[in-house]
Motif scaffolding. Structure first.
Motif, short mmCIF file in Angstrom:
data_model
loop_
_atom_site.label_atom_id
_atom_site.label_comp_id
_atom_site.label_asym_id
_atom_site.label_seq_id
_atom_site.Cartn_x
_atom_site.Cartn_y
_atom_site.Cartn_z
N GLY A 199 3.68 5.30 -22.19
CA GLY A 199 3.54 5.42 -20.75
C GLY A 199 4.71 6.30 -20.28
O GLY A 199 5.15 7.17 -21.10
N VAL A 200 5.24 6.37 -18.93
CA VAL A 200 6.28 7.02 -18.49
C VAL A 200 7.65 6.57 -18.92
O VAL A 200 7.87 5.29 -18.84
N MET A 201 8.47 7.23 -19.70
CA MET A 201 9.69 6.88 -20.18
C MET A 201 10.70 7.99 -20.45
O MET A 201 10.48 9.29 -20.23
N GLU A 202 11.96 7.38 -20.61
CA GLU A 202 13.03 8.62 -20.79
C GLU A 202 12.76 9.20 -22.05
O GLU A 202 12.12 8.84 -23.07
N PRO A 203 12.86 10.67 -21.98
CA PRO A 203 12.40 11.53 -23.35
C PRO A 203 13.18 11.14 -24.60
O PRO A 203 12.53 10.99 -25.65
N ALA A 208 12.75 8.77 -29.86
CA ALA A 208 13.33 7.69 -30.98
C ALA A 208 12.22 6.90 -31.54
O ALA A 208 12.04 6.83 -32.52
N ILE A 209 11.14 6.62 -30.58
CA ILE A 209 10.17 5.76 -30.97
C ILE A 209 9.10 6.34 -32.04
O ILE A 209 8.78 5.94 -32.71
N ALA A 210 8.84 7.56 -31.44
CA ALA A 210 7.87 8.48 -32.34
C ALA A 210 8.45 8.57 -33.46
O ALA A 210 7.60 8.46 -34.36
N ALA A 236 14.43 14.48 -17.08
CA ALA A 236 13.34 14.39 -16.44
C ALA A 236 12.28 13.30 -17.23
O ALA A 236 12.25 13.45 -18.43
N ASP A 237 11.67 12.40 -16.77
CA ASP A 237 11.00 11.50 -17.60
C ASP A 237 9.70 12.16 -18.26
O ASP A 237 9.06 13.22 -17.53
N TYR A 238 9.24 11.81 -19.17
CA TYR A 238 8.10 12.19 -19.84
C TYR A 238 6.92 11.72 -19.41
O TYR A 238 6.74 10.40 -18.99
N TYR A 264 1.08 1.74 -23.64
CA TYR A 264 2.27 1.19 -24.38
C TYR A 264 3.38 1.52 -23.10
O TYR A 264 4.11 2.66 -23.35
N THR A 265 3.74 0.51 -22.52
CA THR A 265 4.76 0.71 -21.31
C THR A 265 6.10 0.52 -21.88
O THR A 265 6.94 1.19 -21.33
N PHE A 266 6.33 -0.27 -22.76
CA PHE A 266 7.74 -0.62 -23.35
C PHE A 266 8.59 -1.15 -21.88
O PHE A 266 9.48 -1.02 -21.89
N ASN A 267 7.74 -1.84 -21.02
CA ASN A 267 8.13 -2.27 -20.04
C ASN A 267 8.59 -1.61 -18.99
O ASN A 267 9.09 -2.19 -17.97
N ARG A 268 8.20 -0.28 -18.88
CA ARG A 268 8.70 0.65 -18.03
C ARG A 268 7.07 0.68 -16.88
O ARG A 268 6.73 1.79 -17.05
#
Length: 305
Positions: A199-203, A208-210, A236-238, A264-268
């Motif tokens: 989903g959209v999240m901080e770059p 880090a997740i990747a 800017a968000d990815y 996969y939103t990670f709650n965002r």
């Protein structure tokens, strides 16, 4: 696949592709607030971790079902003790009207009971009257850090006889997804597949997740593309627009493509939903199985498999 599942899939394909989007939530602090940004009646999957256990997942499932969402809890095989425990879990789901579950092995180092992997739990559920109407299983286009490719393929083929659909691990590039899906088509995989995307999240968090997940070709691509990594480090968000655009021709193609998106939103949730709704206007996607350009189709990660 039974007639009810075929009918459900046909109904899904008759809706705009975006309405088939699944949103994954983590059952942690802030989940209820994140759920408030979901579309009404959305399909919501709830993860399960060794740290929080099945109880946390079930509590979140019950709350979300009460809020009117179509909930798909993750059932981690390694956290189920025995048949009696399994029957109690399924009984709780039935009480709140949950008829879909996602079966995984789980990340626990050792199984607490009789089910060391997802296939064992699927086999146990096959003989129970409380088996949910639909069961999903994970698929790994970019491989798994603990399981070899041959074993992953054998496991998926064995699960196909016991499950109703598959969801891929989180992927950042379309090419591994497309190549894997084409290979599965040639091998005769009949399960409908949802494409797992971020989903959209901080770059910085995304990177880090990747790297933590070690997502094969996608991570190697990130490391090669210094310019892409530099963009990830901007404030800017990815947004995975390029990924979705490349997947566009395969969305809604049940036979050889992807029945929908699993985000996969990670709650965002709020920024992800706004992005998806905006993308609907900018990126045309085959919307209905009844449209002239729709391809006819006949049904034929996350934790360990």
């Amino acid at each position: 696949m039974n007639d009810a599942n075929r009918a459900a899939l046909a109904a899904a394909l008759a809706r705009p592709a975006w309405q088939a989007t699944r949103y994954e939530l983590l059952p942690i602090a802030g989940m209820q607030e994140a759920a408030g940004a979901l579309p009404e009646g959305a399909v919501v999957t709830v993860t399960c971790s060794p740290r929080h256990g099945l109880e946390r997942t079930l509590e979140a499932t019950e709350w979300l079902a009460g809020a009117g969402f179509r909930v798909v809890p993750h059932l981690a095989a390694r956290l189920v003790r025995d048949r009696a425990h399994l029957e109690r879990l399924l009984g709780r789901l039935a009480v709140v009207g949950v008829d879909d579950a996602f079966v995984v092995g789980g990340d626990a180092e050792r199984p607490v009971g009789a089910y060391p992997h997802g296939r064992a739990l699927l086999e146990a559920m096959a003989g129970l009257t409380q088996r949910p109407a639909r069961l999903g299983v994970p698929a790994y286009p970019e491989g798994h850090h603990r399981i070899g490719a041959a074993d992953l393929q054998h496991d998926l083929e064995a699960k196909a006889a016991l499950a109703d659909y598959a969801v891929t691990q989180l992927c950042f590039e379309a090419r591994p997804l497309q190549a894997w899906r084409e290979r599965q088509r040639r091998l005769g995989l009949s399960l409908p597949v949802h494409a797992g995307i971020p989903g959209v999240m901080e770059p910085r968090r995304l990177l880090a997740i990747a790297l933590r997940l070690g997502l094969g070709p996608s991570v190697r691509s990130l490391r090669r593309r210094s310019g892409w990594v530099a963009r990830l480090l901007r404030p800017a968000d990815y947004r995975p627009e390029a990924l979705v655009e490349e997947l566009r021709p395969a969305l809604g193609d049940l036979a050889g493509g992807f029945v929908g998106l699993h985000v996969y939103t990670f709650n965002r949730v709020e920024p992800t939903r706004r992005w998806l709704e905006g993308l609907q206007d900018r990126v045309p996607i085959r919307a209905s199985a009844d449209e002239p350009d729709a391809q006819a189709a006949t049904p034929a990660g996350e934790p360990l498999a």
